[in-house]
Write a protein that holds these residues in place. Structure first.
Motif, PDB file in Angstrom:
ATOM      1  N   ASP A  97       0.808  -1.220   0.000  1.00 50.89           N
ATOM      2  CA  ASP A  97       0.000   0.000   0.000  1.00 50.89           C
ATOM      3  C   ASP A  97       0.840   1.270   0.000  1.00 50.89           C
ATOM      4  OD1 ASP A  97       0.911  -0.355   2.563  1.00 50.89           O
ATOM      5  OD2 ASP A  97      -0.987   0.117   3.546  1.00 50.89           O
ATOM      6  N   THR A  98       2.062   1.203   0.509  1.00 52.75           N
ATOM      7  CA  THR A  98       2.956   2.360   0.479  1.00 52.75           C
ATOM      8  C   THR A  98       4.046   2.199  -0.583  1.00 52.75           C
ATOM      9  OG1 THR A  98       4.378   1.403   2.193  1.00 52.75           O
ATOM     10  CG2 THR A  98       2.592   2.864   2.921  1.00 52.75           C
ATOM     11  N   GLY A  99       4.224   0.970  -1.076  1.00 51.32           N
ATOM     12  CA  GLY A  99       5.276   0.713  -2.054  1.00 51.32           C
ATOM     13  C   GLY A  99       6.667   0.855  -1.465  1.00 51.32           C
ATOM     14  N   LYS A 100       6.774   0.646  -0.149  1.00 51.50           N
ATOM     15  CA  LYS A 100       8.044   0.847   0.531  1.00 51.50           C
ATOM     16  C   LYS A 100       8.309  -0.275   1.536  1.00 51.50           C
ATOM     17  CE  LYS A 100       9.313   4.835   1.934  1.00 51.50           C
ATOM     18  NZ  LYS A 100       9.427   6.130   2.662  1.00 51.50           N
ATOM     19  N   VAL A 101       9.575  -0.443   1.865  1.00 51.08           N
ATOM     20  CA  VAL A 101       9.958  -1.278   3.000  1.00 51.08           C
ATOM     21  C   VAL A 101       9.869  -0.399   4.243  1.00 51.08           C
ATOM     22  CG1 VAL A 101      11.813  -2.588   4.091  1.00 51.08           C
ATOM     23  CG2 VAL A 101      11.452  -2.746   1.611  1.00 51.08           C
ATOM     24  N   GLN A 102       9.145  -0.882   5.245  1.00 52.99           N
ATOM     25  CA  GLN A 102       8.947  -0.097   6.460  1.00 52.99           C
ATOM     26  C   GLN A 102       9.289  -0.909   7.699  1.00 52.99           C
ATOM     27  OE1 GLN A 102       4.708   1.066   5.313  1.00 52.99           O
ATOM     28  NE2 GLN A 102       5.464   3.055   6.044  1.00 52.99           N
ATOM     29  N   ASP A 103       9.824  -0.210   8.711  1.00 56.11           N
ATOM     30  CA  ASP A 103      10.029  -0.839  10.009  1.00 56.11           C
ATOM     31  C   ASP A 103       8.811  -0.583  10.879  1.00 56.11           C
ATOM     32  OD1 ASP A 103      10.283   1.836  10.660  1.00 56.11           O
ATOM     33  OD2 ASP A 103      12.283   1.657  11.547  1.00 56.11           O
ATOM     34  N   LEU A 104       8.863  -0.999  12.126  1.00 53.19           N
ATOM     35  CA  LEU A 104       7.696  -0.867  12.998  1.00 53.19           C
ATOM     36  C   LEU A 104       7.276   0.582  13.174  1.00 53.19           C
ATOM     37  CD1 LEU A 104       5.562  -1.885  14.942  1.00 53.19           C
ATOM     38  CD2 LEU A 104       7.329  -2.036  16.724  1.00 53.19           C
ATOM     39  N   GLU A 105       8.241   1.464  13.467  1.00 52.75           N
ATOM     40  CA  GLU A 105       7.885   2.850  13.731  1.00 52.75           C
ATOM     41  C   GLU A 105       7.312   3.548  12.498  1.00 52.75           C
ATOM     42  OE1 GLU A 105      10.521   1.126  14.848  1.00 52.75           O
ATOM     43  OE2 GLU A 105      11.774   2.402  16.107  1.00 52.75           O
ATOM     44  N   SER A 106       7.952   3.357  11.332  1.00 53.92           N
ATOM     45  CA  SER A 106       7.447   4.014  10.121  1.00 53.92           C
ATOM     46  C   SER A 106       6.093   3.459   9.714  1.00 53.92           C
ATOM     47  CB  SER A 106       8.448   3.873   8.971  1.00 53.92           C
ATOM     48  OG  SER A 106       8.718   2.523   8.669  1.00 53.92           O
ATOM     49  N   ARG A 107       5.859   2.168   9.980  1.00 55.12           N
ATOM     50  CA  ARG A 107       4.543   1.598   9.672  1.00 55.12           C
ATOM     51  C   ARG A 107       3.480   2.152  10.605  1.00 55.12           C
ATOM     52  NH1 ARG A 107       1.870   0.195   5.326  1.00 55.12           N
ATOM     53  NH2 ARG A 107       0.066  -1.105   5.833  1.00 55.12           N
ATOM     54  N   MET A 112      -1.213   5.668  11.725  1.00 58.27           N
ATOM     55  CA  MET A 112      -1.735   6.824  12.455  1.00 58.27           C
ATOM     56  C   MET A 112      -2.223   7.894  11.491  1.00 58.27           C
ATOM     57  SD  MET A 112       1.243   6.849  15.396  1.00 58.27           S
ATOM     58  CE  MET A 112       0.727   8.283  16.342  1.00 58.27           C
ATOM     59  N   SER A 113      -1.561   7.989  10.344  1.00 62.19           N
ATOM     60  CA  SER A 113      -1.960   8.971   9.340  1.00 62.19           C
ATOM     61  C   SER A 113      -3.222   8.545   8.602  1.00 62.19           C
ATOM     62  CB  SER A 113      -0.816   9.185   8.339  1.00 62.19           C
ATOM     63  OG  SER A 113      -1.220  10.001   7.268  1.00 62.19           O
ATOM     64  N   THR A 114      -3.222   7.312   8.078  1.00 58.92           N
ATOM     65  CA  THR A 114      -4.331   6.868   7.238  1.00 58.92           C
ATOM     66  C   THR A 114      -5.586   6.545   8.046  1.00 58.92           C
ATOM     67  OG1 THR A 114      -3.489   4.587   7.311  1.00 58.92           O
ATOM     68  CG2 THR A 114      -2.796   5.957   5.464  1.00 58.92           C
ATOM     69  N   LEU A 115      -5.424   5.946   9.206  1.00 57.16           N
ATOM     70  CA  LEU A 115      -6.591   5.542   9.997  1.00 57.16           C
ATOM     71  C   LEU A 115      -7.107   6.647  10.905  1.00 57.16           C
ATOM     72  CD1 LEU A 115      -5.493   1.924  11.055  1.00 57.16           C
ATOM     73  CD2 LEU A 115      -7.127   2.561   9.254  1.00 57.16           C
ATOM     74  N   GLN A 116      -6.192   7.433  11.475  1.00 64.26           N
ATOM     75  CA  GLN A 116      -6.601   8.427  12.465  1.00 64.26           C
ATOM     76  C   GLN A 116      -6.518   9.869  11.962  1.00 64.26           C
ATOM     77  OE1 GLN A 116      -3.844   7.117  15.622  1.00 64.26           O
ATOM     78  NE2 GLN A 116      -5.617   6.320  16.731  1.00 64.26           N
ATOM     79  N   ASP A 122       3.986  15.686  12.443  1.00 64.60           N
ATOM     80  CA  ASP A 122       3.983  15.866  13.895  1.00 64.60           C
ATOM     81  C   ASP A 122       4.922  14.872  14.565  1.00 64.60           C
ATOM     82  OD1 ASP A 122       2.141  17.873  13.638  1.00 64.60           O
ATOM     83  OD2 ASP A 122       0.405  16.662  14.240  1.00 64.60           O
ATOM     84  N   ILE A 123       5.128  13.724  13.919  1.00 68.01           N
ATOM     85  CA  ILE A 123       6.016  12.690  14.443  1.00 68.01           C
ATOM     86  C   ILE A 123       7.415  12.853  13.870  1.00 68.01           C
ATOM     87  CG2 ILE A 123       6.355  10.204  14.711  1.00 68.01           C
ATOM     88  CD1 ILE A 123       3.284   9.951  14.105  1.00 68.01           C
ATOM     89  N   ILE A 124       7.501  13.003  12.557  1.00 66.85           N
ATOM     90  CA  ILE A 124       8.797  13.082  11.877  1.00 66.85           C
ATOM     91  C   ILE A 124       9.588  14.296  12.329  1.00 66.85           C
ATOM     92  CG2 ILE A 124       9.896  13.352   9.619  1.00 66.85           C
ATOM     93  CD1 ILE A 124       7.514  11.758   8.450  1.00 66.85           C
ATOM     94  N   LYS A 125       8.907  15.416  12.488  1.00 72.56           N
ATOM     95  CA  LYS A 125       9.579  16.650  12.896  1.00 72.56           C
ATOM     96  C   LYS A 125       9.508  16.883  14.405  1.00 72.56           C
ATOM     97  CE  LYS A 125      10.580  17.743   8.654  1.00 72.56           C
ATOM     98  NZ  LYS A 125      11.980  17.644   8.165  1.00 72.56           N
ATOM     99  N   GLY A 126       8.963  15.929  15.132  1.00 73.43           N
ATOM    100  CA  GLY A 126       8.813  16.084  16.573  1.00 73.43           C
ATOM    101  C   GLY A 126      10.100  15.836  17.337  1.00 73.43           C
ATOM    102  N   GLN A 127       9.979  15.736  18.656  1.00 69.76           N
ATOM    103  CA  GLN A 127      11.121  15.511  19.527  1.00 69.76           C
ATOM    104  C   GLN A 127      10.951  14.200  20.280  1.00 69.76           C
ATOM    105  OE1 GLN A 127      12.175  18.863  22.053  1.00 69.76           O
ATOM    106  NE2 GLN A 127      11.300  20.314  20.597  1.00 69.76           N
ATOM    107  N   TRP A 128      12.080  13.575  20.580  1.00 70.73           N
ATOM    108  CA  TRP A 128      12.031  12.332  21.343  1.00 70.73           C
ATOM    109  C   TRP A 128      11.356  12.564  22.696  1.00 70.73           C
ATOM    110  CZ3 TRP A 128      12.994   8.524  18.252  1.00 70.73           C
ATOM    111  CH2 TRP A 128      13.961   8.633  17.256  1.00 70.73           C
ATOM    112  N   GLY A 129      10.455  11.686  23.026  1.00 72.16           N
ATOM    113  CA  GLY A 129       9.806  11.740  24.334  1.00 72.16           C
ATOM    114  C   GLY A 129       8.692  12.751  24.460  1.00 72.16           C
ATOM    115  N   LYS A 130       8.297  13.385  23.322  1.00 69.90           N
ATOM    116  CA  LYS A 130       7.253  14.399  23.399  1.00 69.90           C
ATOM    117  C   LYS A 130       6.193  14.176  22.323  1.00 69.90           C
ATOM    118  CE  LYS A 130      10.249  18.035  25.293  1.00 69.90           C
ATOM    119  NZ  LYS A 130      10.746  19.417  25.123  1.00 69.90           N
ATOM    120  N   GLY A 131       4.970  14.563  22.639  1.00 71.49           N
ATOM    121  CA  GLY A 131       3.884  14.577  21.667  1.00 71.49           C
ATOM    122  C   GLY A 131       3.643  13.246  20.984  1.00 71.49           C
ATOM    123  N   GLU A 132       3.341  13.315  19.684  1.00 68.06           N
ATOM    124  CA  GLU A 132       2.998  12.105  18.940  1.00 68.06           C
ATOM    125  C   GLU A 132       4.199  11.185  18.735  1.00 68.06           C
ATOM    126  OE1 GLU A 132       0.221  10.904  18.341  1.00 68.06           O
ATOM    127  OE2 GLU A 132      -1.102  12.604  18.702  1.00 68.06           O
TER     128      GLU A 132
END
Length: 274
Positions: A97-107, A112-116, A122-132
């Motif tokens: 569905d993404t045409g990519k190899v994904q690990d647990l976090e990227s999946r 979270m994007s498609t379903l919710q 918010d995750i990619i540009k976020g900070q460790w231990g904070k927010g999403e």
């Protein structure tokens, strides 16, 4: 307070080991330091703070959130919508569905994007231990824990999976940064140690609960829960490389290389680290 007591006891063990080291020869001192670290981990394992992150992840999995007010219970981690048990030990893998190899976090970011409807940035540009991003860590901890004691068997049937393995292998041996380091500088030979700890050889099967099979893990030294994404990010920091983007192809490729090499090893997550 129980955790504080365990820390105090563990520090006493380490202090005792240090005293013995002063009286012993080099070989005996080395053995004693390793044993002391193992005792430290065993004392903390009962009541591992990772349990709290795991519980939060379980709650987040079934909780309706985001603009779409939906849960993640239909998230496909590779074994079908909603199937969690056994998924972790087969990741990273290719997703049509993404045409990519994904690990647990990227999946999880995809789900979270498609379903919710949660913005991936918010995750990619976020900070460790904070927010999403913190929520993603908790989710990854819970999902991974559902495959504890199961053997890793990452698929390599799709061409992209095999390509990512080769890319990860090249990245593992690629030297650079201010100190001309590579992943292989620490994990490319037998018998290496740093800060009194053994460094596993990660170019082959390192053993149950070691290397790839040990993350996510709770880091006692900074009170944080670290996923494999975080672990690899910190490895690059120590090599003085630029920080990779969260869930980048670089970190996923390294995950494929390490995960395939760990074939047959049993997952021990969530573990506890110094």
């Amino acid at each position: 307070m129980r955790l504080k007591g365990r820390n105090s006891a563990a520090l006493a063990v380490a202090a005792a080991a240090t005293g013995l080291m002063a009286l012993a020869g080099p070989a005996q001192a080395q053995k004693t330091s390793i044993e002391a670290i193992e005792e430290y981990r065993e004392m903390l394992q009962d009541g591992n703070p990772a349990d709290l992150f795991e519980a939060k992840g379980e709650e987040l999995w079934s909780k309706k959130r985001g603009p779409k007010n939906a849960s993640l219970e239909q998230c496909d981690l590779g074994l079908g919508p909603g199937v969690v048990k056994g998924a972790f030990v087969q990741l990273p893998r290719y997703f049509a569905d993404t045409g990519k190899v994904q690990d647990l976090e990227s999946r999880l970011v995809t789900c979270m994007s498609t379903l919710q409807g949660i913005d991936p940035q918010d995750i990619i540009k976020g900070q460790w231990g904070k927010g999403e991003r913190a929520n993603t860590t908790a989710l990854a901890t819970w999902v991974a824990a559902q495959s504890k004691d199961m053997s890793f068997a990452l698929p390599q049937s799709h061409p992209q999976e095999r390509t990512m393995y080769q890319v990860g292998k090249r990245l593992f041996f690629m030297r650079g940064g201010a100190h001309d380091f590579a992943c292989a500088s620490c994990h490319g030979e037998e018998g290496k140690r740093i800060r009194l700890q053994d460094l596993p050889l990660l170019t082959k099967n390192p053993g149950d609960g070691v290397g790839f099979a040990a993350w996510p893990a709770y880091r006692v030294s900074n009170g944080q829960m670290w996923t494999m994404q975080h672990r690899l990010n910190d490895c690059y920091r120590q090599q003085r490389f630029p920080e990779p983007d969260f869930a980048s192809d670089v970190t996923v490729a390294l995950g494929v290389f390490l995960g395939v090499n760990a074939k047959g090893d049993k997952s021990a997550v969530p573990t506890i680290k110094r």
